[in-house]
Scaffold this active site. Structure first.
Site, PDB file in Angstrom:
ATOM      1  N   THR A 273     -45.862  16.496   1.827  1.00  0.00           N
ATOM      2  CA  THR A 273     -45.704  16.491   0.321  1.00  0.00           C
ATOM      3  C   THR A 273     -44.575  16.058  -0.590  1.00  0.00           C
ATOM      4  O   THR A 273     -43.997  15.652   0.419  1.00  0.00           O
ATOM      5  CB  THR A 273     -44.861  18.536   0.396  1.00  0.00           C
ATOM      6  OG1 THR A 273     -46.366  19.559   1.788  1.00  0.00           O
ATOM      7  CG2 THR A 273     -45.387  19.016  -0.806  1.00  0.00           C
ATOM      8  N   PHE A 275     -42.219  15.805  -3.224  1.00  0.00           N
ATOM      9  CA  PHE A 275     -41.174  16.941  -4.049  1.00  0.00           C
ATOM     10  C   PHE A 275     -40.991  15.865  -5.567  1.00  0.00           C
ATOM     11  O   PHE A 275     -40.599  14.712  -5.371  1.00  0.00           O
ATOM     12  CB  PHE A 275     -40.490  17.354  -3.364  1.00  0.00           C
ATOM     13  CG  PHE A 275     -41.011  18.627  -2.567  1.00  0.00           C
ATOM     14  CD1 PHE A 275     -40.839  19.632  -2.529  1.00  0.00           C
ATOM     15  CD2 PHE A 275     -41.467  17.893  -1.141  1.00  0.00           C
ATOM     16  CE1 PHE A 275     -41.136  20.326  -1.469  1.00  0.00           C
ATOM     17  CE2 PHE A 275     -41.697  18.948  -0.357  1.00  0.00           C
ATOM     18  CZ  PHE A 275     -41.346  20.290  -0.698  1.00  0.00           C
TER      19      PHE A 275
END
Ligand code: PEP
Ligand code: MN
Length: 673
Positions: A273, A275
């Protein structure tokens, strides 16, 4: 009389204090180094020095009888922190006293862990405040309750997190950093109960989507949406209910006193992921760090408008890394384009490209220019470079006869035939390429994965030897049912972890059609063993997977039968087949099998598929492996697959034919020279 355990523990406590003292002393020296590096003429990182340091500590560890993988991985963490620490000291805005970071979720959520990793080296203390929603975290920044909001923006499996994009267009905030965080979803429960007893599983919708394959295979189990992964874990802990589970990180398990029931439950093993850190004001970071820039633009509703904007970047050699479009909240069927590219605003070509782009856009807003994630990653942890030595390339295609293949169009192999596809197929596995004019491939690893230590030592040797692929049997097709059958899925996880630590890719055998999906989630190449070459159900199953298939020649199979087996895989839509000659059964008993080297030029004439040779299973004795490997290269094979073991005499399978790690390193050096 004193308790011997207590006195040993006192000694350990003392040693731990000294380790921390040494780390603190190291950090003081790093602070002085950082001060010298305020001189912009000096590089912020010295990749060569980092490599040497890792090699030096690894050798020192070896001398002291420590596991060098263990010590190297600790040092990678120390180096990564040191680079981040120095970078943080170069920017004036970073930190100061009491930086407050707002994130969505509770402690132990991926956002919280990723934020802690991102700000680990910030100056001064950092406080982390969790909020119920993305909006609440951003509002905290707007109000001045927090300096930075830290939100997920995209995931490697499920794509963009559109809510974050939409919020970015609304608030007048700036992107000041990014962090790519590896996500490893686990199924957590109160006690180590069997999977079949779990009736309810909760998690964040994103995590549930990333684990869909695993969840769909469960029976009588309800899936529930929670605010974030760690909240789901907290609810399980509070409920006291043994039939409830949560999908969250291992860290969340430790934080809320839960047990990991199953690791790696995501649809794919590599799950990341990204960020972003969002602040009120733009910040400038040390220009010596590689940068990225994010833009938001709208274009006129006319032909080629977006293409002209993108072309402006291309014209100036600026590499686009992401393009996302979102509907405008103001006008139906109007779109906002979000664009990330390499390079920072301080770079002249970026400046020129953006000036040009602005001419073609209706409106452009610079969301931010910030150091790229991984800028603080020490040497050796990035993707392994592709095998470099050109001199190890297989026999040039020009030397291989391209005579019309013996097979006619009604043959058992059409897709595999050269008549169908004249050019050599090159199978790509990450950075590794096998076939055609690609460098000679070196695949190595143990017959069976036996333990973490064993597979890690092998992975290290493969990396040292410049090979990109680690083999290892997890499910073993043994002639006798009383022999070691492999450690199964546990081995698969060990194989993947060892390969990941050394930036390698994996090859492992799958024995049963029902296992194909589960094995494909963790492996990079599926091997079909000699004993299964004509297991047509299995061939079709691997044909439906997206992974390359390494198809070994059957013990008694003719070349045409072997190609017909490859056709089963290809006919299901999977064209990435690698053939592996591993010896056939003849009247000769001096070797375990008879290595049929003549199959190599025959195959190179009949098929476009890559051909490799396994001298280990053919010879059965380690003394004969190196000469046969050399011969394989001489006759035009595209690579070899070799069995290795840190202590071959104690191997649980195929010890007599396994090279020890030094023998392998010597052979790999010879092939690379
Ligand atoms: C192997 O490569 O581990 C193996 C079992 O080989 P084969 O199928 O060629 O016997
Ligand atoms: Mn073997």
């Amino acid at each position: 009389m004193s308790d011997p355990l207590a006195s040993l523990r006192t000694r350990l406590d003392d040693l731990d204090r000294r380790l921390i003292d040494a780390l603190a002393e190291r950090q003081r020296v790093v602070t002085e180094v950082a001060a010298l590096k305020a001189d912009p003429a000096l590089p912020l990182r010295d990749v060569e020095r980092e490599r040497e340091l890792l090699a030096r500590v690894s050798a020192l560890a070896g001398e002291q009888g420590l596991d060098s993988y263990f010590v190297e991985s600790i040092y990678r963490g120390i180096l990564e922190h040191s680079v981040r620490f120095q970078a943080a000291r170069q920017s004036n805005d970073a930190g100061g006293a009491g930086l407050v970071v707002a994130y969505q979720g509770v402690e132990g959520s991926y956002s919280h862990t990723a934020a802690r990793s991102h700000f680990a080296a910030a100056q001064g203390a950092v406080q982390y405040h969790g909020y119920r929603s993305f909006t609440a975290a951003l509002e905290a920044v707007t109000r001045g309750d927090a300096e930075v909001a830290f939100l997920p923006i995209e995931n490697s499996l499920t794509g963009s997190i559109t809510e974050t994009y939409d919020l970015l267009s609304q608030a007048n905030l700036h992107l000041v950093g990014e962090e790519v965080h590896r996500v490893q979803h686990c199924l957590l429960a109160l006690k180590p109960v069997p999977l079949g007893l779990i009736r309810r599983i909760g998690s964040h919708p994103q995590a549930l989507a990333q684990c869909r394959t695993f969840l769909e295979a469960l029976q009588d189990c309800r899936v529930e949406i929670e605010d974030d992964t760690a909240s789901a874990a907290m609810l399980v802990a509070e409920s006291g209910d043994l039939s409830r589970g949560a999908i969250a990180s291992e860290e969340a398990a430790a934080r809320y006193g839960l047990q990991v029931i199953k690791r790696n439950v995501a649809n794919q093993k590599e799950n990341y992921t990204r960020f972003v850190a969002i602040a009120r004001e733009a910040q400038s970071a040390d220009h010596r760090l590689p940068h990225k820039t994010s833009l938001l633009l709208t274009t006129a509703h006319e032909q080629g408008a977006l293409a002209r904007c993108l072309d402006a970047l291309a014209q100036h050699g600026v590499n686009l890394t992401k393009l996302e479009s979102r509907p405008s909240s103001e006008r139906p069927w109007q779109y906002l384009f979000y664009l990330d590219h390499e390079g920072g605003l301080h770079e002249p070509q970026v400046d020129l490209a953006l000036r040009e782009l602005t001419k073609h856009a209706q409106a452009v807003r610079i969301l931010g220019s910030y150091p790229r994630s991984g800028a603080g990653t020490p040497a050796g942890t990035e993707e392994a470079s592709a095998p470099s030595s050109e001199s190890t390339a297989a026999v040039p295609a020009a030397e291989i006869s391209k005579a019309p293949p013996a097979a006619k169009n009604d043959s058992a192999y059409r897709l595999a035939s050269r008549a169908h596809h004249a050019a050599d197929t090159v199978v790509e596995i990450g950075t590794v390429r096998i076939g055609g004019d690609a460098p000679f491939a070196m695949i190595a690893g143990p017959c069976s994965v036996e333990s973490r230590e064993q597979i890690t030592a092998c992975a290290r040797a493969v990396r040292d030897g410049g090979g990109g692929l680690l083999r290892g049997g997890c499910f073993k097709p043994r002639t006798s049912t009383y022999d070691f059958q492999g450690l199964g899925f546990e081995a698969l996880t060990l194989l993947h972890e060892a390969a990941h630590a050394y930036a390698l890719h994996t090859v492992t055998e799958v024995l049963h059609p029902a296992d194909v999906d589960a094995v494909a989630r963790e492996a990079d190449v599926l091997q079909i063993g000699a004993r299964n070459m004509q297991n047509f159900a299995l061939l079709k199953a691997v044909g439906r997977s997206r992974l390359p298939v390494l198809l070994k020649r059957g013990l008694m199979a003719s070349i045409d039968e072997w190609l017909a087996a490859a056709e089963y895989v290809m006919a299901e839509g999977n064209a990435r087949v690698i053939l592996c000659e591993r010896g056939i059964r003849t009247f000769e008993t001096a070797t375990r099998n008879t290595l049929d080297l003549s199959a190599v030029p025959v195959l190179r004439e009949r098929t476009h598929l890559p051909v490799i040779v396994d001298p280990s299973h053919a010879a059965g004795r380690r003394e004969w492996v190196a000469p046969l490997a050399r011969a394989a290269r001489a006759v035009g094979a595209h690579g070899v697959m070799i069995e290795i073991h840190p202590d071959p005499d104690s191997a649980l399978s195929d010890g007599p034919q396994s090279l020890d790690l030094d023998q392998f390193r010597t052979l790999a050096r010879e092939f690379a020279a």
